[in-house]
Design an enzyme around this catalytic site. Sequence first.
Site: not given
Length: 123
Positions: A33, A41, A67
């Site tokens: 995750t 990002e 996730h």
Amino acid sequence: MLEVGKTATASTVVSEKNTAKTVGSGSLEVFSTPMMIALMEQAACECLASGLEDGQTSVGVQISAEHKEASPMGAQVSATAKIENIDGRKISFSVSATCADKEIGCGTHTRVIINAEKFMARL
């Protein structure tokens, strides 16, 4: 130029270096995750890159992600960021991650455009 609707995608292959077991977020050899979030990002940074002036960069200030599916070793994972809102220096994104054409994660992310030199001088 930054505009609502602009997208960018970043990709990686699941390997030992980005598994839950290696990064300490679990005990399994599946895409972690934290690395999914980092890929989201990265996609957001790439989305902003061509719209930044000399000396500018961006910093992440918020992320919320789910996730939903595991990805095995050797799988290619891609993350896409889409600009949803521009409020001065604050840019909001929708983010998603896919593996084998299946959505494995989704969420929202906010970045703020800063002057890198001034930011580092304050530390």
